[in-house]
Design an enzyme around this catalytic site. Structure first.
Site, PDB file in Angstrom:
ATOM      1  N   LYS A   1      -0.735  60.849  21.298  1.00  0.00           N
ATOM      2  CA  LYS A   1       0.159  60.997  20.138  1.00  0.00           C
ATOM      3  C   LYS A   1      -0.013  62.367  19.472  1.00  0.00           C
ATOM      4  O   LYS A   1       0.769  62.771  18.643  1.00  0.00           O
ATOM      5  CB  LYS A   1      -0.099  59.872  19.131  1.00  0.00           C
TER       6      LYS A   1
ATOM      7  N   LYS B   1       0.440  56.707  12.488  1.00  0.00           N
ATOM      8  CA  LYS B   1       0.442  55.939  13.732  1.00  0.00           C
ATOM      9  C   LYS B   1      -1.004  55.799  14.189  1.00  0.00           C
ATOM     10  O   LYS B   1      -1.874  56.490  13.649  1.00  0.00           O
ATOM     11  CB  LYS B   1       1.264  56.651  14.807  1.00  0.00           C
ATOM     12  N   ARG B   2      -1.251  54.944  15.167  1.00  0.00           N
ATOM     13  CA  ARG B   2      -2.620  54.845  15.679  1.00  0.00           C
ATOM     14  C   ARG B   2      -3.115  56.231  16.094  1.00  0.00           C
ATOM     15  O   ARG B   2      -2.327  57.084  16.480  1.00  0.00           O
ATOM     16  CB  ARG B   2      -2.666  53.931  16.909  1.00  0.00           C
TER      17      ARG B   2
ATOM     18  N   HIS C   1       5.004  47.755  27.306  1.00  0.00           N
ATOM     19  CA  HIS C   1       4.989  48.645  26.136  1.00  0.00           C
ATOM     20  C   HIS C   1       4.274  49.965  26.392  1.00  0.00           C
ATOM     21  O   HIS C   1       4.073  50.734  25.450  1.00  0.00           O
ATOM     22  CB  HIS C   1       4.278  47.972  24.957  1.00  0.00           C
TER      23      HIS C   1
ATOM     24  N   THR D   1       8.228  53.386  16.724  1.00  0.00           N
ATOM     25  CA  THR D   1       9.113  52.694  15.771  1.00  0.00           C
ATOM     26  C   THR D   1       8.956  53.312  14.387  1.00  0.00           C
ATOM     27  O   THR D   1       9.872  53.239  13.564  1.00  0.00           O
ATOM     28  CB  THR D   1       8.791  51.185  15.706  1.00  0.00           C
TER      29      THR D   1
ATOM     30  N   LYS E   1      11.688  54.240  11.220  1.00  0.00           N
ATOM     31  CA  LYS E   1      11.494  53.903   9.797  1.00  0.00           C
ATOM     32  C   LYS E   1      11.592  55.156   8.935  1.00  0.00           C
ATOM     33  O   LYS E   1      12.230  55.161   7.879  1.00  0.00           O
ATOM     34  CB  LYS E   1      10.116  53.254   9.584  1.00  0.00           C
TER      35      LYS E   1
HETATM   36  C1  NBG Z   1       3.294  50.510  21.879  1.00  0.00           C
HETATM   37  C2  NBG Z   1       3.848  51.881  22.235  1.00  0.00           C
HETATM   38  C3  NBG Z   1       4.884  52.342  21.238  1.00  0.00           C
HETATM   39  C4  NBG Z   1       5.930  51.260  21.061  1.00  0.00           C
HETATM   40  C5  NBG Z   1       5.264  49.931  20.721  1.00  0.00           C
HETATM   41  C6  NBG Z   1       6.260  48.807  20.617  1.00  0.00           C
HETATM   42  C7  NBG Z   1       1.283  49.483  22.849  1.00  0.00           C
HETATM   43  C8  NBG Z   1       0.602  49.040  24.076  1.00  0.00           C
HETATM   44  N1  NBG Z   1       2.470  50.059  22.983  1.00  0.00           N
HETATM   45  O1  NBG Z   1       5.494  53.522  21.682  1.00  0.00           O
HETATM   46  O2  NBG Z   1       2.798  52.804  22.317  1.00  0.00           O
HETATM   47  O3  NBG Z   1       6.835  51.612  20.056  1.00  0.00           O
HETATM   48  O4  NBG Z   1       4.354  49.577  21.728  1.00  0.00           O
HETATM   49  O5  NBG Z   1       7.016  48.698  21.761  1.00  0.00           O
HETATM   50  O6  NBG Z   1       0.761  49.318  21.775  1.00  0.00           O
END
Ligand code: NBG
Length: 856
Positions: free
Chosen positions: A596, A590-591, A399, A698, A702
């Site tokens: 980001k 988002k986080r 990921h 994701t 959405k």
């Molecule tokens: C996150 C990515 C995102 C991705 C999600 C689901 C982690 C390690 N990775 O870009 O930063 O959409 O995983 O795949 O949290």
């Protein structure tokens, strides 16, 4: 009656203490929407309004020991959940019987994170009983949205990775695939966030303080988990030897099952979450012989293992506990998988035919040596047979490409906690390095790079390498990410195993992310393309011809506006800031992470603010910038960015000179439930990561599905979204992956941009002043420094000008309301591909090879 008082009390509290769990349901919007019964699927469960009403009353009285006139909303929520459970459990039993009766092949989705959010409304929608329950509660004098608002979020994850797992188990159940999600029953999920003088404060999350009606404890499936100790080699008469691990401690894993209701309830799978407890069956003799740690400390440690969800990007502290947590989870899950396999099988050669294990990131990697240990040491299968089974059973999803997120554990720690697993990893590595030697004879550099053990001052186990060496498939989560996994992250592995690395683009469940969260738009789609878009999101394409239809545009934008009006109320309640629904709602949720680039958004906000201060008549469409994000508690710069945004918000929102043209709002305690309110109200979706660093994203899907236009880089799933939507209907800006690489290798100097762009220089210098932090100059200087002196790792300054230009274009486009509406409809109706059902079908076709077994 408790209703009114309850409502008032909560509302009062909310204003004072902006971050408590809030009543955030857009009631008017939802109530107005007609909840149409699906035209294509027969009602999932037979239950009339009267039956539901009776069931709720029964639970209230017989289950909770209260009565209609005494019960508060929490009790009503509990009673409603229990009433729903009766229907769900019936389907659950049928599904489980069906699966075990057929001894079906199943996927076991191992994930340390499941970001489930709330379940009541979701389960009702998936049972197609939402309007039935709504009617039943209404007849009892209750509003279903008030009742749903009582539910705490199940926040057992940090962000996208955990939410993806939740979407995937929804899709697996909807599609009728045999699947089980395995996770940890954290006592505290992701921390609750509040702000004090703009700074993030973390408080423990207490999602199950008063119990959780959805979960069922399964003491009959408890597992025991050994830890520490030493390994003995036992020689047999024939000269053969085997290994025995004498653990120094044991934990007990208690399973809690949460039913996962597929849409139309043809399948109810389970999510099994493990809770750690001290093991009474603890072997005191062995422990005393080893004499390791104080017994009391161990008992409390046993209970600590499932106590908290570890936030991403955490520091060294807690490493040992985190490793134990991962092992605890993997050991319980693998043993449970074996237990289920053994119910119908005795022949190990069938194991990989019945069992697929998906590793969600590297967090559950220890499942690999654990399965090897059981097969070799306990089942005495012989190394080669055991290894063959492992290689056919495990698949791994990567990921992220960020090096700091690729887990490594020190060999010393491994040796202490899991001595036998370390031996097994050494053996896997030694055999693997022979393969490397065959491919690249004498190339020690290659061996050093690919080895599962990283040499150096501190030797480390590289979990990602262990995954790639073992797994039969390794997938990235969007096309560009999977390509980079091949070219940049694991190029040699790709040469060694040319068919192993594949792509499965992420997706989101349309049940939660459109049907449940945006009832009005949902109803419009029901009417326009037919109600089965819920299970076939490609259907939304049928609405594309309507993109230029003025009447449809009006309906679409009226819905957007009414969602914005609801969000305006929530913003007021949570932050006391007043914003206008006529402004552009520009949302980044988002986080909080520097890659980001929330700080790039910040620079643009300051740019607009400066322009407005220089010229109060500066012509711009009023804009509200909305943020939602949690920063990992140990991540200083992320917390600074939150602080800066809050300080800027204070200033901007109270500056009369700019006539309300600009507002900045950082909503506290971002979580699934808040996302469900923000996403339907967004006009603009900020997806602005440095190209090459966001694996997929994701939230981008959405937001677009709910009619927001994306301002984004060519990164992650944005690229595939542009293919589906058409880049001309998005606001693409910034360097591409190739340009990022070229700039970095040519030697990037942020000062070049600083000196060349006076607006950029001005806003950066502004951060050094005390304008936003009166009397405390320099409080925001860190952000400037990170973007200049510390090298601007994420190339914010390089992308600044083109980002501002993209925003200029947003402003121009929004002035043409019909053009904006057309683009919004095109965005939403083009999201078919990003349905998690499609992702699951890709996994099934290319990796899991499952068959569907819905209950008839
Ligand atoms: C996150 C990515 C995102 C991705 C999600 C689901 C982690 C390690 N990775 O870009 O930063 O959409 O995983 O795949 O949290």
């Amino acid at each position: 009656m408790a209703t009114k008082t309850d409502k008032k009390k909560t509302a009062g509290k909310a204003v004072k203490k902006a971050t408590t769990e809030k009543k955030t349901t857009p009631k008017k919007t939802a109530a107005k929407a007609k909840t149409k019964k699906s035209a294509v699927v027969a009602p999932a469960v037979e239950c009339t309004k009267e039956e539901m009403q009776q069931a709720i009353l029964d639970r209230l009285q017989k289950g909770l020991g209260t009565s209609q006139d005494k019960a508060n909303n929490k009790a009503w929520w509990n009673a409603t959940c229990y009433a729903v459970n009766e229907l769900v459990f019936d389907k659950l039993t049928k599904t489980q019987k069906n699966h075990s009766g057929h001894d079906t092949r199943a996927v076991n989705y191992l994930s340390l994170e499941f970001l489930m959010g709330r379940l009541l409304s979701n389960n009702l929608h998936n049972l197609e009983l939402f309007s039935v329950a709504q009617g039943a509660l209404k007849a009892l004098g209750k509003d279903i949205y008030d009742i749903c608002d009582e539910e705490p979020d199940m926040a057992l994850g940090n962000g996208g990775l955990g939410r993806l797992a939740a979407c995937f188990i929804d899709s697996l159940a909807t599609l009728g695939y045999p699947a089980i999600g395995y996770g940890i029953h954290y006592e505290h999920g992701l921390f609750a966030q509040s702000f004090q003088d703009g700074r993030q404060i973390e408080r423990p999350d207490t999602w199950r303080e008063y119990g959780n009606p959805w979960e069922i404890c399964r003491p009959e499936s408890i597992q025991h988990v050994p830890l520490y100790g030493y390994v003995e080699t036992v020689f047999e008469n024939d000269g053969q030897s085997y290994k025995v691990w004498h653990p120094g401690q044991k934990l007990k894993g208690v399973p809690w099952d949460i039913p996962i209701v597929g849409y139309a309830a043809k399948t109810v799978n389970i999510l099994r979450l493990w809770e750690s407890r001290a093991d009474e069956a603890f072997d005191w003799d062995v422990f005393n012989a080893g004499g390791y740690v104080d017994a009391q400390a161990e008992k409390s440690q046993a209970e600590t293992v499932s106590k908290v969800l570890y936030p991403n990007d955490s520091t060294e502290a807690g490493k040992e506990l985190r490793l134990i947590q991962q092992y605890f989870f993997c050991a319980c899950s693998v043993k449970d998988i074996i237990r289920r396999f053994k119910r119908a099988n005795t022949d190990w050669s069938l194991f990989a035919k019945k069992v697929a294990i998906q590793l969600n990131d590297t967090h559950p990697t220890i499942a690999i040596p654990e399965l090897m240990r059981i097969l070799v040491d306990e089942e005495r299968l012989g190394w080669d047979a055991a290894w063959a089974i492992c290689q056919e059973t495990f698949a791994y999803t990567n990921h992220t490409l960020l090096p700091e997120a690729l887990e490594q554990w020190s060999v010393g720690l491994f040796e202490k906690v899991l001595p036998r697993h370390l031996e097994i990893i050494y053996e896997i590595n030694s055999q693997f390095l022979q393969l490397v030697e065959e491919k690249w004879p004498g190339d020690d550099q290659k061996k050093a790079k690919l080895s599962i053990i990283a040499e150096g001052d501190v030797r480390r186990v590289r979990m990602a390498n262990l995954c790639v060496v073992t797994a039969y498939k390794v997938n990235g989560v969007a096309a560009v990410h999977s390509a980079l996994v091949k070219t940049d992250l694991f190029p040699e592995f790709h040469q060694l195993f040319p068919t192993k690395l594949v792509n499965v683009t992420n997706g989101i469940t349309p049940r939660r992310w459109l049907k449940a969260c945006n009832p009005e738009l949902s109803a419009l789609y029901d009417e326009t393309v037919g109600a089965d878009w819920v299970v076939n999101l490609d259907k939304l394409k049928d609405a594309l011809p309507k993109a230029t239809d003025v009447a449809f545009q009006k309906r679409f934008m009226d819905i957007k506006r009414s969602n914005k009006v609801e969000l305006v109320k929530i913003i007021k309640e949570l932050t006391d800031v007043e914003v206008s629904a006529d402004a552009i709602f520009d949302i980044q949720i988002k986080r909080l992470h520097e890659y980001k680039r929330q700080q790039l958004n910040l620079l643009h906000i300051l740019t607009l603010y400066r322009r407005l201060l220089e010229n109060p008549d500066y012509d711009m469409v009023p804009r509200v910038f909305l943020f939602g994000a949690k920063a990992a508690p140990g991540y200083h710069m992320a917390k600074q960015i939150i602080y800066a945004l809050n300080k800027i918000a204070d200033k901007v929102n109270n500056d009369k000179r700019i006539k309300g043209k600009l507002k900045v709002v950082f909503l506290p305690n971002y979580r699934v439930t808040l996302a469900e309110k923000m996403i339907p109200a967004a006009d603009v979706s900020e997806q602005i990561s440095t190209a090459g660093l966001e694996a997929s994203g994701t939230g981008n899907m959405k937001l677009a599905l709910n009619g927001a236009l994306t301002v984004g880089t060519m990164d992650g799933a944005n690229i595939e979204m542009a293919e589906e939507i058409g880049a001309e209907d998005m606001f693409i800006f910034g360097l591409s992956v190739a340009e990022v690489k070229a700039l970095k290798s040519a030697g990037y100097n942020p000062y070049d941009y600083y000196y060349k762009n006076p607006e950029l220089k001005a806003v950066l210098d502004w951060l050094d002043s005390d304008f936003f932090t009166p009397g405390k100059p320099g409080e925001l200087s860190d952000i400037k420094r990170s973007l200049l002196d510390w090298g601007d790792e994420y190339l914010c300054l390089a992308d600044y000008a083109s980002y501002c230009a993209a925003h200029q274009k947003i402003d121009e486009t929004y002035r043409d309301q019909s053009l904006w509406a057309e683009k919004a409809i095109i965005n939403s109706a083009s999201m078919g591909k990003f349905n998690s059902d499609r992702s699951i079908e890709d996994y099934v076709a290319n990796i899991w090879k499952l068959e569907k077994f819905p209950i008839s």
